[in-house]
Structures are given as structure tokens and as C-alpha cells.
Design a protein around this motif. Structure first.
Motif, PDB file in Angstrom:
ATOM      1  N   ILE A 257       2.558  22.100  -2.403  1.00 53.73           N
ATOM      2  CA  ILE A 257       3.188  22.517  -4.123  1.00 53.73           C
ATOM      3  C   ILE A 257       3.351  23.845  -5.035  1.00 53.73           C
ATOM      4  N   ALA A 258       2.339  24.684  -3.877  1.00 51.19           N
ATOM      5  CA  ALA A 258       1.879  25.804  -4.874  1.00 51.19           C
ATOM      6  C   ALA A 258       2.423  27.032  -4.031  1.00 51.19           C
ATOM      7  N   ALA A 259       2.754  26.472  -2.871  1.00 47.73           N
ATOM      8  CA  ALA A 259       3.527  27.003  -2.116  1.00 47.73           C
ATOM      9  C   ALA A 259       5.315  26.709  -1.371  1.00 47.73           C
ATOM     10  N   CYS A 260       5.799  26.810  -1.917  1.00 47.51           N
ATOM     11  CA  CYS A 260       6.570  25.886  -2.647  1.00 47.51           C
ATOM     12  C   CYS A 260       8.131  26.732  -3.140  1.00 47.51           C
ATOM     13  N   SER A 261       9.186  26.788  -3.392  1.00 52.09           N
ATOM     14  CA  SER A 261       9.997  27.613  -4.095  1.00 52.09           C
ATOM     15  C   SER A 261      10.044  26.466  -4.831  1.00 52.09           C
ATOM     16  N   ALA A 262      10.225  25.266  -5.271  1.00 49.73           N
ATOM     17  CA  ALA A 262      10.284  25.012  -6.405  1.00 49.73           C
ATOM     18  C   ALA A 262       9.597  23.863  -6.631  1.00 49.73           C
ATOM     19  N   LEU A 263      10.526  22.629  -8.059  1.00 49.31           N
ATOM     20  CA  LEU A 263       9.510  20.934  -7.343  1.00 49.31           C
ATOM     21  C   LEU A 263      10.370  20.483  -8.831  1.00 49.31           C
ATOM     22  N   ILE A 264      10.115  19.528  -8.321  1.00 50.53           N
ATOM     23  CA  ILE A 264      11.091  18.020  -8.417  1.00 50.53           C
ATOM     24  C   ILE A 264      10.728  16.846  -8.704  1.00 50.53           C
ATOM     25  N   THR A 265      10.445  16.851  -9.729  1.00 52.28           N
ATOM     26  CA  THR A 265       9.349  15.686  -9.901  1.00 52.28           C
ATOM     27  C   THR A 265       9.366  14.294 -10.938  1.00 52.28           C
ATOM     28  N   THR A 266       8.874  13.377 -11.437  1.00 53.82           N
ATOM     29  CA  THR A 266       8.988  13.021 -12.286  1.00 53.82           C
ATOM     30  C   THR A 266       7.916  12.779 -13.671  1.00 53.82           C
ATOM     31  N   HIS A 267       7.658  12.464 -14.564  1.00 53.51           N
ATOM     32  CA  HIS A 267       7.021  12.493 -15.153  1.00 53.51           C
ATOM     33  C   HIS A 267       5.303  11.878 -15.069  1.00 53.51           C
ATOM     34  N   SER A 268       4.834  12.853 -14.039  1.00 57.92           N
ATOM     35  CA  SER A 268       3.230  12.569 -12.928  1.00 57.92           C
ATOM     36  C   SER A 268       2.884  13.468 -12.536  1.00 57.92           C
ATOM     37  N   SER A 269       1.482  13.657 -12.155  1.00 60.55           N
ATOM     38  CA  SER A 269       0.571  14.656 -11.926  1.00 60.55           C
ATOM     39  C   SER A 269       1.250  15.695 -11.208  1.00 60.55           C
ATOM     40  N   PRO A 270       2.136  15.996 -10.424  1.00 59.33           N
ATOM     41  CA  PRO A 270       2.581  16.612  -9.943  1.00 59.33           C
ATOM     42  C   PRO A 270       2.972  18.171 -10.446  1.00 59.33           C
ATOM     43  N   GLN A 271       3.715  17.513 -11.878  1.00 58.36           N
ATOM     44  CA  GLN A 271       4.317  18.775 -12.915  1.00 58.36           C
ATOM     45  C   GLN A 271       2.826  19.388 -13.451  1.00 58.36           C
ATOM     46  N   HIS A 272       1.717  18.869 -13.134  1.00 55.81           N
ATOM     47  CA  HIS A 272       0.567  19.504 -14.229  1.00 55.81           C
ATOM     48  C   HIS A 272      -0.019  20.344 -13.422  1.00 55.81           C
ATOM     49  N   LEU A 273       0.392  20.095 -12.126  1.00 59.18           N
ATOM     50  CA  LEU A 273      -0.487  20.848 -10.517  1.00 59.18           C
ATOM     51  C   LEU A 273       0.958  22.173 -10.471  1.00 59.18           C
ATOM     52  N   ALA A 274       1.956  21.911 -11.053  1.00 63.80           N
ATOM     53  CA  ALA A 274       2.919  23.399 -10.829  1.00 63.80           C
ATOM     54  C   ALA A 274       2.634  24.076 -11.869  1.00 63.80           C
ATOM     55  N   SER A 275       1.581  24.421 -12.891  1.00 64.45           N
ATOM     56  CA  SER A 275       1.642  24.318 -14.246  1.00 64.45           C
ATOM     57  C   SER A 275       0.148  25.795 -13.343  1.00 64.45           C
ATOM     58  N   VAL A 276      -0.505  25.321 -12.525  1.00 62.40           N
ATOM     59  CA  VAL A 276      -1.492  26.579 -12.225  1.00 62.40           C
ATOM     60  C   VAL A 276      -0.761  27.639 -11.523  1.00 62.40           C
ATOM     61  N   TRP A 277       0.475  27.363 -11.305  1.00 60.10           N
ATOM     62  CA  TRP A 277       0.569  28.313  -9.827  1.00 60.10           C
ATOM     63  C   TRP A 277       2.033  28.984 -10.330  1.00 60.10           C
ATOM     64  N   ASN A 278       2.559  28.765 -11.924  1.00 63.72           N
ATOM     65  CA  ASN A 278       4.179  28.608 -11.870  1.00 63.72           C
ATOM     66  C   ASN A 278       5.087  28.560 -11.538  1.00 63.72           C
ATOM     67  N   VAL A 279       4.575  27.424 -10.749  1.00 63.52           N
ATOM     68  CA  VAL A 279       6.298  26.959  -9.927  1.00 63.52           C
ATOM     69  C   VAL A 279       7.163  26.544 -10.075  1.00 63.52           C
ATOM     70  N   PRO A 280       8.196  27.207 -10.836  1.00 69.52           N
ATOM     71  CA  PRO A 280       9.471  26.597 -11.314  1.00 69.52           C
ATOM     72  C   PRO A 280       9.838  24.568 -11.157  1.00 69.52           C
ATOM     73  N   THR A 281       9.796  23.984 -11.921  1.00 64.69           N
ATOM     74  CA  THR A 281       9.917  22.616 -12.269  1.00 64.69           C
ATOM     75  C   THR A 281      11.517  21.907 -12.908  1.00 64.69           C
TER      76      THR A 281
END
Length: 348
Positions: A257-281
Motif C-alpha cells: 500500500i505504501a508503494a502504490c499510487s492509490a488505494l481503493i478499499t472497502t471500509h476496513s483496515s487498509p484505509q488505516h494503513l494508507a493513513s500512515v503514508w498519506n496514500v490517496p484513498t
């Protein structure tokens, strides 16, 4: 005599990530104390390297809850054995959501031997703490709530102002994931379609439709993350992608997730992981509580998509509604809205 503090955060992966500012704040208030952190087994891979505590203990829990399954009881009791009568203070960062949950928390507090207990009484189910926050004393945001709970340890210490969560992934894991992601033919985006509750799952056929449209407009390479039990794309899909479900550890998933340019996710844990690296979500909220659980990102990097229904938020494992009303909170999020949200947060 060294002060000993027990912090309970026996909940999900996202709840642990959101608790990291509170853990940082606790260490700032008590730099010489011995701090023990109790988390669920599923969060342990991320919690074990936390620099703000001296030890991390993991407990088995049932899916979507903080209590153990009957078959895990002997292991649960074995894991808490070293905690007996060891602590001056016990802090519970995760709220009590049921009378059954309240009994488990009270048992752990008593077992710890703490003479000072701290927590929240948001739903009126936990009036037993010595110091507690009530429902009208704090915002619903999970990070702000956990920091506010910890502030009761010593109200004279200013609140933690930096609420950005953090993780401690090995540098080698981050570099390996970054190198692999860069080797892909097109711009990598992480995609998560599942979660512990099936009410929050995105349908594979719908996911195929919006991913195909995104690929039509932008040269992206979706990477499906999650476990074997999380939804993927249909077996005969024409969407070019990489399916890593069940093939990467939790730490590796965070690094991807940290290495990706963006994240599309359901309302689950990946959204919180994206917060750490400010990944567009982009988050497909569905039946989730977006006021309490959401990524802590810059506004232009986040879109929370909801189809407002009267029964949301809910915490059902399966949607009880019949026919066309079933899981309307998810299916009512239009394909066009998902594609438009992706265009707004991504730099493509």
C-alpha cells in the motif's frame, strides 16, 4: 519502584493503527514506566515493533469482536497469565460495545491488579472505570477518542497534537515492495474488496466493472490485497491485475500500500494503513461508521463514498434485508461515483 501500565487495545488492525498516537502520548507522559500493550492476534504483526511500549501480548479473538471464541479459551487464559496483579494502572483504549464485552473488560482490569483504571463510557455500558470519558466529552473520531482517554492519566500534560498514525515496517520489506511495484507494467494501485464482515464486501462483478473503466481511462495495474477469503475479481475477468490475496503477510501488505499510487478499499483496515503514508484513498463505506473510522489523510487525497440508508451504520455479519434492499448501502454506490472519486484523488 517502577510504575507499570497496562494498555488494552484488543480489537482490529485498524483500531491498532489508530491507537498509535495514544501510545506515543502515553510514553511522553510516562517516559520511565514499564508499559505493556495487549492487542488481538491479528494486529500483533504490526504492534510487535511498537517503540512506545516494553512488551506486546496478543490475545485470540472472534471475528469482528474483542472476545475469544470458545475453542480459544485455554489459549486466551494462558496468554493473560503473566499479567496477573502486575500493574499500577490499566487503560482500555477500545470502547465497550456490549454487556458481554463489558464483562470481559472488567475481568481483565481485575486480573491486572491495577488500582487505577481508565477508559470510556460512551454507550453507558462501562461506568466501572475510576477515570472515564463520557459520550459528550470527545469527538467520535477513534484517534481523538483514544488520545482523550490517555489524557486522563495525567491531565496536566498537554494533549498529543500530532494525530498522524505510524507503523514500524522493516526498511528491507518497504524497499523490496517498492522495487517489485515499480517493475509492474503500469501505475500500481492497491485494491481491497473484503473485510471481516461480509456486509462490507464489494461484489466481484461490480469491482470488475469499475476497474475496467478506470483502466480504460488510465494506465493502471490493480493489485488485489487481502486474504484468500476476501473477494477477488471473477475468474474469467479481462481486467489485467495481480492477485496477492493470501500471498503476502500483513507487513508486506502494508508495504505494498505504501508503494502504490492509490488505494481503493472497502471500509476496513487498509484505509488505516494508507493513513500512515498519506496514500490517496477511495473508501466504499457501505454500512461502516465513517465519522468514527476513517483515514487521516489530506482532504484532497480522500473520498469516502456512501449510499445513505436508514439502517447504516450497522455491524451485521450478513445483511438481513430481503431482495433488492439487500446490501443496498454498498450496491447503491454507483460505478460512476467510484471512477470519479478515483480521478479526484489520484495524480494520474
Amino acid at each position: 519502584m517502577t510504575e507499570r501500565i497496562l494498555i488494552l487495545n484488543v480489537s482490529g488492525i485498524g483500531d491498532f493503527v489508530d491507537s498509535t498516537p495514544a501510545l506515543r502520548y502515553t510514553r511522553r507522559m510516562r517516559p520511565t514506566a514499564r508499559i505493556s500493550l495487549v492487542v488481538s492476534e491479528k494486529a500483533y504483526p504490526l504492534a510487535k515493533k511498537c517503540p512506545y511500549v516494553d512488551e506486546v501480548i496478543s490475545l485470540p479473538t472472534s471475528s469482528g469482536k474483542s472476545i475469544p471464541r470458545l475453542q480459544d479459551m485455554s489459549r486466551w487464559l494462558r496468554q493473560i497469565r503473566p499479567l496477573r496483579a502486575q500493574f499500577n494502572t490499566a487503560i482500555n483504549l477500545y470502547g465497550v460495545a456490549s454487556r458481554g464485552g463489558a464483562r470481559w473488560v472488567r475481568y481483565l482490569l481485575a486480573w491486572s491488579g491495577a488500582t487505577l483504571t481508565i477508559g470510556s463510557n460512551i454507550g453507558g455500558l462501562a461506568p466501572f472505570y475510576d477515570r472515564r470519558i463520557e459520550g459528550d466529552m470527545v469527538s467520535p473520531d477513534q484517534i481523538e477518542r483514544s488520545v482523550r482517554i490517555v489524557s486522563l492519566l495525567d491531565p496536566s500534560v498537554p494533549l498529543e497534537k500530532q494525530n498522524q498514525p505510524e507503523l514500524w515496517i522493516e526498511t528491507s520489506t518497504l524497499e523490496e515492495s517498492r522495487s517489485w511495484v515499480r517493475s509492474l507494467p503500469n501505475t500500481p494501485i492497491a485494491v481491497f474488496l473484503g473485510g471481516e464482515r461480509r456486509t462490507r464486501h464489494e461484489e466481484p462483478v461490480r469491482a470488475e466493472t469499475w476497474l475496467a473503466e478506470i483502466q480504460r481511462q488510465w494506465m493502471v495495474h490493480p493489485i488485489l490485497i487481502g486474504s484468500f477469503t476476501d473477494p477477488g475479481l471473477p475468474p474469467n475477468t479481462h481486467v489485467k491485475h495481480t492477485d496477492l490475496r493470501g500471498k503476502s503477510s500483513l507487513e508486506e501488505t502494508a508495504a505494498i500500500i505504501a508503494a502504490c499510487s492509490a488505494l481503493i478499499t472497502t471500509h476496513s483496515s487498509p484505509q488505516h494503513l494508507a493513513s500512515v503514508w498519506n496514500v490517496p484513498t477511495v473508501v466504499l463505506v457501505g454500512p461502516g461508521d465513517s465519522a468514527r473510522y476513517h483515514p487521516h489523510l489530506e482532504a484532497e487525497r480522500l473520498r469516502m463514498l456512501r449510499n445513505p440508508v436508514v439502517c447504516s451504520p450497522c455491524y451485521y455479519q450478513d445483511c438481513p434485508l430481503p431482495g433488492l434492499e439487500k446490501q443496498k448501502c454498498m450496491t447503491g454506490i454507483s460505478i460512476a461515483a467510484i471512477v470519479r472519486a478515483f480521478s479526484e484523488v489520484s495524480d494520474l
